[in-house]
Design a protein around this motif. Structure first.
Motif, short mmCIF file in Angstrom:
data_model
loop_
_atom_site.label_atom_id
_atom_site.label_comp_id
_atom_site.label_asym_id
_atom_site.label_seq_id
_atom_site.Cartn_x
_atom_site.Cartn_y
_atom_site.Cartn_z
N VAL A 132 -7.79 -4.47 -8.82
CA VAL A 132 -6.46 -4.29 -8.24
C VAL A 132 -5.44 -5.11 -9.05
O VAL A 132 -4.37 -4.63 -9.41
N GLY A 133 -5.81 -6.34 -9.38
CA GLY A 133 -4.91 -7.22 -10.14
C GLY A 133 -4.58 -6.64 -11.50
O GLY A 133 -3.42 -6.68 -11.94
N ILE A 136 -1.38 0.97 -1.08
CA ILE A 136 -1.79 1.55 0.21
C ILE A 136 -3.25 1.14 0.50
O ILE A 136 -3.58 0.79 1.62
N GLY A 137 -4.08 1.13 -0.54
CA GLY A 137 -5.47 0.69 -0.37
C GLY A 137 -5.54 -0.76 0.09
O GLY A 137 -6.29 -1.10 1.01
N GLU A 163 -4.27 -0.99 3.71
CA GLU A 163 -5.19 -0.38 4.67
C GLU A 163 -6.40 -1.28 4.91
O GLU A 163 -6.84 -1.47 6.05
N GLU A 164 -6.90 -1.86 3.82
CA GLU A 164 -8.05 -2.75 3.97
C GLU A 164 -7.68 -3.96 4.83
O GLU A 164 -8.42 -4.37 5.72
N ARG A 165 -6.49 -4.51 4.55
CA ARG A 165 -6.07 -5.70 5.32
C ARG A 165 -5.89 -5.36 6.81
O ARG A 165 -6.26 -6.14 7.67
N LEU A 166 -5.32 -4.19 7.04
CA LEU A 166 -5.06 -3.80 8.44
C LEU A 166 -6.34 -3.44 9.19
O LEU A 166 -6.31 -3.26 10.40
#
Ligand code: ADP
Length: 189
Positions: free
Chosen positions: A48-49, A68-69, A72-75
């Motif tokens: 991601v970085g 968005i990924g 979504e993962e955090r949520l």
């Protein structure tokens, strides 16, 4: 008390991060700051970085699929059940629509979108000062001007998006941190 599900919107340097952190602490809910999460990913050298770094340095948006990924993962983490404050996400319509798709799965809706309003020239000055103190790699004048332009073009239209959902509150972001915090507290009740 019912859990709070808040979204903080506003141009770079308006104090979203500061005010979100404060609200998160006061309300006992997680602050979900995509910029912070992306900077951590860059520092860790993760996939991601690697995808995010160049865009962040120039002040452009990181691709929607990446952000968005991340959001979504955090949520999907359990602490979100207590409520949350989103800081820096969504930043365009596609992200806002993606969020609208995620929330029903969490069994909740957005309660309030707080817009921190501030004058662009004041913000540029603030960010240049922050650059000296924090040394963030995207706090140089070219990147700052670009972030303002990106905000106007891509993110500011979300004000109308959330206004149409009747969850918008606008707060004057200029002044002392405590003053702005008091305005926000009054606005969200
Ligand atoms: P600022 O509000 O000062 O621009 P942030 O920490 O919120 O700071 O964001 C820094 C950078 O991270 C942005 O310029 C952008 O490149 C990237 N970023 C953060 N959130 C998002 C997002 N939701 N979509 C795309 N890029 C993002």
């Amino acid at each position: 008390m019912t859990s709070r599900r808040l979204l903080m919107l506003g141009p770079p340097g308006a104090g979203k991060g500061t005010q979100s952190a404060r609200l998160a602490e006061e309300l006992g809910i997680p602050q979900i700051a995509t910029g912070e999460m992306l900077r951590a990913a860059v520092a860790a050298g993760s996939e991601v970085g690697k995808k995010a770094k160049a865009r962040m340095d120039t002040g452009d948006l990181v691709p929607d699929s990446v952000v968005i990924g991340v959001a979504e993962e955090r949520l999907s983490q359990p602490d979100v059940a207590a409520g949350f404050i989103l800081d820096g996400f969504p930043r365009n319509r596609a992200q806002a629509e993606a969020l609208d798709g995620m929330l029903p799965k969490l069994g909740c809706t957005l309660e309030c979108c707080i817009v921190l309003a501030a004058d662009v020239e004041v913000l540029v000055k603030r960010l240049l000062k922050r650059a000296e103190i924090e040394g963030r790699s995207d706090d140089n004048e070219t990147s700052i001007r670009n972030r303002m332009a990106v905000y106007d073009e891509k993110t500011a239209p979300l004000i109308e998006y959330y206004n149409a959902k009747n969850i918008l509150v606008e707060v004057d972001g200029l002044g002392e941190i405590d003053e702005v915090a008091a305005r926000i507290a009054a606005a969200i009740g």
